[in-house]
Structures are given as structure tokens and as C-alpha cells.
Write a protein that holds these residues in place. Structure first.
Motif, PDB file in Angstrom:
ATOM      1  N   GLY A 185     -18.237   2.023 -52.896  1.00  0.00           N
ATOM      2  CA  GLY A 185     -19.464   2.520 -53.492  1.00  0.00           C
ATOM      3  C   GLY A 185     -20.012   3.779 -52.861  1.00  0.00           C
ATOM      4  O   GLY A 185     -21.115   4.219 -53.221  1.00  0.00           O
ATOM      5  N   THR A 186     -19.260   4.379 -51.949  1.00  0.00           N
ATOM      6  CA  THR A 186     -19.701   5.617 -51.316  1.00  0.00           C
ATOM      7  C   THR A 186     -19.609   6.780 -52.298  1.00  0.00           C
ATOM      8  O   THR A 186     -18.637   6.878 -53.052  1.00  0.00           O
ATOM      9  CB  THR A 186     -18.826   5.930 -50.087  1.00  0.00           C
ATOM     10  N   ALA A 187     -20.599   7.648 -52.288  1.00  0.00           N
ATOM     11  CA  ALA A 187     -20.522   8.878 -53.079  1.00  0.00           C
ATOM     12  C   ALA A 187     -19.564   9.831 -52.373  1.00  0.00           C
ATOM     13  O   ALA A 187     -19.730  10.129 -51.191  1.00  0.00           O
ATOM     14  CB  ALA A 187     -21.898   9.521 -53.198  1.00  0.00           C
ATOM     15  N   VAL A 188     -18.538  10.290 -53.070  1.00  0.00           N
ATOM     16  CA  VAL A 188     -17.500  11.141 -52.467  1.00  0.00           C
ATOM     17  C   VAL A 188     -17.650  12.564 -52.989  1.00  0.00           C
ATOM     18  O   VAL A 188     -17.816  12.775 -54.191  1.00  0.00           O
ATOM     19  CB  VAL A 188     -16.094  10.594 -52.767  1.00  0.00           C
ATOM     20  N   VAL A 189     -17.580  13.530 -52.064  1.00  0.00           N
ATOM     21  CA  VAL A 189     -17.764  14.936 -52.403  1.00  0.00           C
ATOM     22  C   VAL A 189     -16.597  15.739 -51.845  1.00  0.00           C
ATOM     23  O   VAL A 189     -16.260  15.603 -50.665  1.00  0.00           O
ATOM     24  CB  VAL A 189     -19.072  15.488 -51.798  1.00  0.00           C
ATOM     25  N   SER A 190     -15.973  16.569 -52.662  1.00  0.00           N
ATOM     26  CA  SER A 190     -14.940  17.483 -52.162  1.00  0.00           C
ATOM     27  C   SER A 190     -15.470  18.897 -52.181  1.00  0.00           C
ATOM     28  O   SER A 190     -16.242  19.274 -53.055  1.00  0.00           O
ATOM     29  CB  SER A 190     -13.658  17.395 -53.002  1.00  0.00           C
ATOM     30  N   LEU A 191     -15.064  19.677 -51.189  1.00  0.00           N
ATOM     31  CA  LEU A 191     -15.399  21.090 -51.118  1.00  0.00           C
ATOM     32  C   LEU A 191     -14.152  21.895 -51.431  1.00  0.00           C
ATOM     33  O   LEU A 191     -13.101  21.670 -50.835  1.00  0.00           O
ATOM     34  CB  LEU A 191     -15.924  21.449 -49.725  1.00  0.00           C
ATOM     35  N   CYS A 192     -14.259  22.808 -52.374  1.00  0.00           N
ATOM     36  CA  CYS A 192     -13.156  23.704 -52.708  1.00  0.00           C
ATOM     37  C   CYS A 192     -11.890  22.898 -53.051  1.00  0.00           C
ATOM     38  O   CYS A 192     -11.925  21.993 -53.862  1.00  0.00           O
ATOM     39  CB  CYS A 192     -12.916  24.675 -51.554  1.00  0.00           C
ATOM     40  N   ALA A 242     -14.445  17.610 -63.353  1.00  0.00           N
ATOM     41  CA  ALA A 242     -14.261  18.090 -61.985  1.00  0.00           C
ATOM     42  C   ALA A 242     -14.165  19.596 -61.969  1.00  0.00           C
ATOM     43  O   ALA A 242     -13.951  20.244 -63.003  1.00  0.00           O
ATOM     44  CB  ALA A 242     -12.997  17.476 -61.362  1.00  0.00           C
ATOM     45  N   THR A 243     -14.305  20.173 -60.778  1.00  0.00           N
ATOM     46  CA  THR A 243     -14.082  21.596 -60.594  1.00  0.00           C
ATOM     47  C   THR A 243     -13.432  21.813 -59.237  1.00  0.00           C
ATOM     48  O   THR A 243     -13.292  20.887 -58.437  1.00  0.00           O
ATOM     49  CB  THR A 243     -15.393  22.400 -60.707  1.00  0.00           C
ATOM     50  N   THR A 244     -13.014  23.034 -58.986  1.00  0.00           N
ATOM     51  CA  THR A 244     -12.476  23.445 -57.687  1.00  0.00           C
ATOM     52  C   THR A 244     -12.498  24.969 -57.671  1.00  0.00           C
ATOM     53  O   THR A 244     -13.079  25.588 -58.569  1.00  0.00           O
ATOM     54  CB  THR A 244     -11.048  22.896 -57.469  1.00  0.00           C
ATOM     55  N   SER A 245     -11.892  25.578 -56.688  1.00  0.00           N
ATOM     56  CA  SER A 245     -11.795  27.035 -56.665  1.00  0.00           C
ATOM     57  C   SER A 245     -11.178  27.534 -57.968  1.00  0.00           C
ATOM     58  O   SER A 245     -10.183  26.976 -58.448  1.00  0.00           O
ATOM     59  CB  SER A 245     -10.920  27.477 -55.483  1.00  0.00           C
ATOM     60  N   TRP A 246     -11.777  28.582 -58.554  1.00  0.00           N
ATOM     61  CA  TRP A 246     -11.236  29.112 -59.813  1.00  0.00           C
ATOM     62  C   TRP A 246      -9.771  29.511 -59.677  1.00  0.00           C
ATOM     63  O   TRP A 246      -9.016  29.456 -60.651  1.00  0.00           O
ATOM     64  CB  TRP A 246     -12.064  30.309 -60.289  1.00  0.00           C
ATOM     65  N   LEU A 247      -9.357  29.865 -58.472  1.00  0.00           N
ATOM     66  CA  LEU A 247      -7.980  30.302 -58.276  1.00  0.00           C
ATOM     67  C   LEU A 247      -6.988  29.158 -58.448  1.00  0.00           C
ATOM     68  O   LEU A 247      -5.842  29.374 -58.831  1.00  0.00           O
ATOM     69  CB  LEU A 247      -7.833  30.906 -56.877  1.00  0.00           C
ATOM     70  N   ASP A 264     -19.718  13.462 -61.444  1.00  0.00           N
ATOM     71  CA  ASP A 264     -19.389  12.545 -62.534  1.00  0.00           C
ATOM     72  C   ASP A 264     -19.127  11.167 -61.940  1.00  0.00           C
ATOM     73  O   ASP A 264     -18.163  10.963 -61.199  1.00  0.00           O
ATOM     74  CB  ASP A 264     -18.157  13.042 -63.293  1.00  0.00           C
ATOM     75  N   ALA A 265     -20.003  10.229 -62.240  1.00  0.00           N
ATOM     76  CA  ALA A 265     -19.842   8.836 -61.836  1.00  0.00           C
ATOM     77  C   ALA A 265     -19.588   8.686 -60.336  1.00  0.00           C
ATOM     78  O   ALA A 265     -18.644   8.028 -59.908  1.00  0.00           O
ATOM     79  CB  ALA A 265     -18.716   8.184 -62.631  1.00  0.00           C
ATOM     80  N   GLY A 266     -20.444   9.292 -59.531  1.00  0.00           N
ATOM     81  CA  GLY A 266     -20.370   9.119 -58.089  1.00  0.00           C
ATOM     82  C   GLY A 266     -19.383  10.005 -57.367  1.00  0.00           C
ATOM     83  O   GLY A 266     -19.252   9.922 -56.143  1.00  0.00           O
ATOM     84  N   VAL A 267     -18.680  10.863 -58.094  1.00  0.00           N
ATOM     85  CA  VAL A 267     -17.708  11.779 -57.483  1.00  0.00           C
ATOM     86  C   VAL A 267     -18.146  13.209 -57.772  1.00  0.00           C
ATOM     87  O   VAL A 267     -18.342  13.585 -58.921  1.00  0.00           O
ATOM     88  CB  VAL A 267     -16.285  11.530 -58.019  1.00  0.00           C
ATOM     89  N   THR A 268     -18.281  13.996 -56.704  1.00  0.00           N
ATOM     90  CA  THR A 268     -18.713  15.388 -56.831  1.00  0.00           C
ATOM     91  C   THR A 268     -17.605  16.309 -56.353  1.00  0.00           C
ATOM     92  O   THR A 268     -16.986  16.067 -55.316  1.00  0.00           O
ATOM     93  CB  THR A 268     -19.981  15.648 -55.999  1.00  0.00           C
ATOM     94  N   THR A 269     -17.349  17.357 -57.105  1.00  0.00           N
ATOM     95  CA  THR A 269     -16.397  18.396 -56.709  1.00  0.00           C
ATOM     96  C   THR A 269     -17.119  19.738 -56.757  1.00  0.00           C
ATOM     97  O   THR A 269     -18.044  19.920 -57.549  1.00  0.00           O
ATOM     98  CB  THR A 269     -15.175  18.423 -57.638  1.00  0.00           C
ATOM     99  N   THR A 270     -16.689  20.664 -55.903  1.00  0.00           N
ATOM    100  CA  THR A 270     -17.345  21.970 -55.869  1.00  0.00           C
ATOM    101  C   THR A 270     -16.321  23.079 -56.009  1.00  0.00           C
ATOM    102  O   THR A 270     -15.125  22.881 -55.801  1.00  0.00           O
ATOM    103  CB  THR A 270     -18.124  22.192 -54.561  1.00  0.00           C
ATOM    104  N   ALA A 271     -16.819  24.257 -56.310  1.00  0.00           N
ATOM    105  CA  ALA A 271     -15.986  25.447 -56.459  1.00  0.00           C
ATOM    106  C   ALA A 271     -15.595  25.982 -55.080  1.00  0.00           C
ATOM    107  O   ALA A 271     -15.706  25.288 -54.075  1.00  0.00           O
ATOM    108  CB  ALA A 271     -16.725  26.493 -57.274  1.00  0.00           C
ATOM    109  N   ALA A 272     -15.162  27.236 -55.042  1.00  0.00           N
ATOM    110  CA  ALA A 272     -14.580  27.799 -53.831  1.00  0.00           C
ATOM    111  C   ALA A 272     -15.578  27.928 -52.685  1.00  0.00           C
ATOM    112  O   ALA A 272     -16.734  28.271 -52.878  1.00  0.00           O
ATOM    113  CB  ALA A 272     -13.985  29.184 -54.141  1.00  0.00           C
ATOM    114  N   PHE A 273     -15.123  27.635 -51.516  1.00  0.00           N
ATOM    115  CA  PHE A 273     -15.728  27.841 -50.197  1.00  0.00           C
ATOM    116  C   PHE A 273     -17.251  27.783 -50.174  1.00  0.00           C
ATOM    117  O   PHE A 273     -17.827  26.746 -49.859  1.00  0.00           O
ATOM    118  CB  PHE A 273     -15.233  29.165 -49.599  1.00  0.00           C
TER     119      PHE A 273
END
Length: 367
Positions: free
Chosen positions: A135-142, A159-164, A187-196
Motif C-alpha cells: 500500500g505504499t505510494a511509489v514514485v519514480s524520478l526520470c 505514466a511518464t518519464t524523460s521525453w528522450l 495513477d492509482a498510487g503510482v507516480t512517475t515524473t519526467a526528466a531529472f
């Protein structure tokens, strides 16, 4: 011995307050009810992404004051020792229950064997999967998004990530709805981010939800972080994107780029390559995934961005320079591609040369 010399000999030195707190598992106002944030360190991860979110949280805690809800940060790992990017040795703690698990990115070069890289991070991927299941909220960077994808967390999620690397993520995880234009996607407890630097966009969003809009806004001002941007599209450089490598579409794109201001005429374009319009559309789409008109529009917007950044031409003049006689039509297209109206884009990205200071002993710079 001078303190600086002693630190140099011992391999120690100044450490940010957030970094120290992160290594010790503490934070501003840490205590019962505090937001528990874990940063998952692993071999080769970007050290700055390990401490970037904790640093901004620390600043926000000071802005919010001692009576505000606090946070506790730990750098955690399934390993006993972790060496991050640049050879930085990180103190890590065993994995523990947290409210938010942050997964930093890593260096991903064109010749990186991504399968081998991810296989070597099997303990971390298992930990991500277990934390999400708890049940932990998970976040990725880049490009940390690739670890989440390997853990199965991006299936049937946006989801998203670096445009490259958005195309590569979409290929590796076909069950994900990859949004390369977005800075932060939850989205549903999972976060993704763009570049750096999008780690700061996420951190500000977390601060906004934890402390309120005023604290987030003040923290952004103190840190010189842009809290108003909404898309990574303005930062995309198509020259760095993987090229299709198909001769036909490359020739069509080259012709369109060389005649940027000409009216789009599909029949004439097809005639130039001695194929029917239908054949041209089919072959171009097979090689690129989009239409010649979409490529032309993207090229015009790219040229317009350059003109808005580097000249003082009016928006109408910029529109005419890229083939649009109606500034309104141009503005709508530009906003659809970049997330900004032309005037707002210029205000954010216009490059103004600073006057040189010949007696200061330093070269002039541009901003």
C-alpha cells in the motif's frame, strides 16, 4: 590541521542538511504522524535525485514552521552498501514501511544494455513490488520508471518519464499509457515524473498536498524552482530523439523541412515522390507512426520556438515566418504542441543577453 583539510583527507565534507537527515532517517518535524518518505538507493543511481526531494522537503518544513505536520526521510536499500553515480558512497538503512517510496533515476546512455542493467537491480525491483503491494505510494524520478515497469507497476496505468526515453518505455511496457508530454503523472498510487529536474515538480506537488499552496509557492520562490510549468514538451529537442532510419520518410521529412512556409499540398508532395497520396500516407505512417502534416506542424512549431526564444519579432511575424497567415490558427497549434500560448512561451524562454562587464574579469553570459 584545518577543518577543510581534515575533511579532504578523511573523504568527508559539507553535507546538505537534508542529506544528513536522510542518512539518519530523520527530517523536519519527524515524529508521530510525520510523513514517512523512503528513497530507494541502488548502484549507479543519480546521487542528486536521492537527495533532491528531501532537500526541498526540508526547506518546506522550515517555511511551514514548527507546528506544521513534519516528515521523516530515510535512504533505504536491500543492500548493505551503495555507490551512486560519480562514485558517491551512500549510507543506507534497511527497508522499512514508509508512506512514500521514491525511486531515483540512473545514467542511461544509447549503448546501455538496459536488460542487463535491470537484471542487476533484481533486489530493488522486488522491493518496489513488495512496497506497492503493502500500500505504499511509489514514485519514480526520470528513468526510474523503468524499474517500476519491471516491477509490473505500470501495467494499465498512465505514466511518464524523460521525453528522450518515453518511446523505449512504451515499447518495453506496452500495457502502460505513456504520456511523454507530462511532467508528473499519478495513477492509482503510482507516480512517475519526467526528466531529472521534474523531481522538483513532484516535490512541490507533495509539499502542496502536505503543507498547502502557500508553503509550496514560498518554497519554490526560495529555491528558484518553477512552480508554474505544466509540460516537458517545450524542452524536447527532436534532434536527440531516436530516428526511424527509413529512407522514404527521411526524404519526405527533408523536403517538408526545406519548404517550411509552403502551403501543405498532399497531392503535390506525393507527386514529387512519384507515389499516390494514399501510398505516401501509408508508407510514411509505417515508418514514423504519424502523418506528413503532423511532421510539418511539429517542424513549424520547433522553428517558431527558436524565433520566439531568440528574436523580438511579433507573434504575427513569427507565424508568417513558419507558414501561417492567421496568427490565431498559429497560436492554437503552438499551444497544442507546447502547452503555452506564443506570448507566454516567449515570456518564459526568451534569451536576453546580459551586457558585458569588461572590468569584472569574467566573460559575459546569457540567460
Amino acid at each position: 590541521m584545518a577543518e577543510a583539510a581534515r575533511q579532504a583527507e578523511e573523504g568527508t565534507g559539507a553535507m546538505s542538511e537534508a542529506a544528513r537527515q536522510a542518512e539518519e532517517g530523520t527530517g523536519t518535524g519527524a515524529g508521530p504522524g510525520a510523513l514517512r518518505v523512503g528513497v530507494l538507493a541502488y548502484p549507479g543511481c543519480f546521487a542528486s535525485e536521492v537527495f533532491g526531494v528531501p532537500d526541498l522537503l526540508t526547506m518546506a518544513g522550515h517555511v511551514a514552521g514548527p507546528d506544521a505536520p513534519g516528515h521523516g526521510v530515510s535512504v533505504v536499500s536491500p543492500r548493505r552498501r551503495v555507490t551512486a553515480s560519480g562514485g558517491a558512497s551512500l549510507e543506507v538503512r534497511p527497508l522499512r514501511p514508509v508512506d512514500v517510496l521514491v525511486v531515483p533515476g540512473f545514467e542511461l546512455l544509447p549503448d546501455t544494455d538496459l536488460d542487463a542493467r535491470l537484471a542487476g537491480l533484481a533486489p530493488e525491483i522486488a522491493a518496489i513490488r513488495a512496497q506497492a503491494a503493502a500500500g505504499t505510494a511509489v514514485v519514480s524520478l526520470c528513468v526510474g520508471a523503468f524499474l517500476l515497469a519491471e516491477a509490473g507497476l505500470l501495467d494499465r496505468r498512465r505514466a511518464t518519464t524523460s521525453w528522450l526515453y518515453a518511446g523505449e518505455l512504451a515499447r518495453r511496457c506496452p500495457g502502460a499509457d505513456v504520456r511523454p508530454e507530462h511532467l508528473v503523472v499519478t495513477d492509482a498510487g503510482v507516480t512517475t515524473t519526467a526528466a531529472f529536474s521534474a523531481m522538483y515538480d513532484f516535490a512541490l506537488d507533495l509539499i502542496r498536498r502536505h503543507h498547502g499552496a502557500r508553503v509550496a509557492r514560498t518554497t519554490a520562490r526560495l529555491a528558484l524552482v518553477d512552480d508554474a510549468r505544466t509540460s516537458q514538451t517545450p524542452y524536447v529537442d527532436p534532434r536527440l530523439l531516436p530516428q526511424p532510419g527509413r529512407e522514404f520518410s527521411q526524404r519526405v521529412m527533408r523536403r517538408l523541412d526545406q519548404n517550411l512556409t509552403d502551403r501543405y499540398d498532399l497531392a503535390a508532395l506525393a507527386g514529387a515522390f512519384r507515389v499516390s497520396p494514399r501510398t505516401l500516407l501509408r508508407r510514411f505512417a509505417e515508418e514514423t507512426g504519424h502523418s506528413p502534416l503532423a511532421h510539418l506542424q511539429a517542424s513549424r512549431v520547433r522553428r517558431a520556438r527558436h524565433l520566439l526564444e531568440t528574436t523580438d519579432r511579433t507573434v504575427a511575424a513569427v507565424a508568417a515566418a513558419v507558414g501561417y497567415q492567421d496568427p490565431g490558427t498559429f497560436a492554437a497549434l503552438f499551444a497544442r504542441h507546447t502547452g503555452h500560448r506564443p506570448s507566454a512561451y516567449r515570456a518564459a524562454f526568451h534569451r536576453t543577453a546580459r551586457p558585458s562587464a569588461p572590468d569584472a574579469g569574467i566573460p559575459s553570459a546569457s540567460v
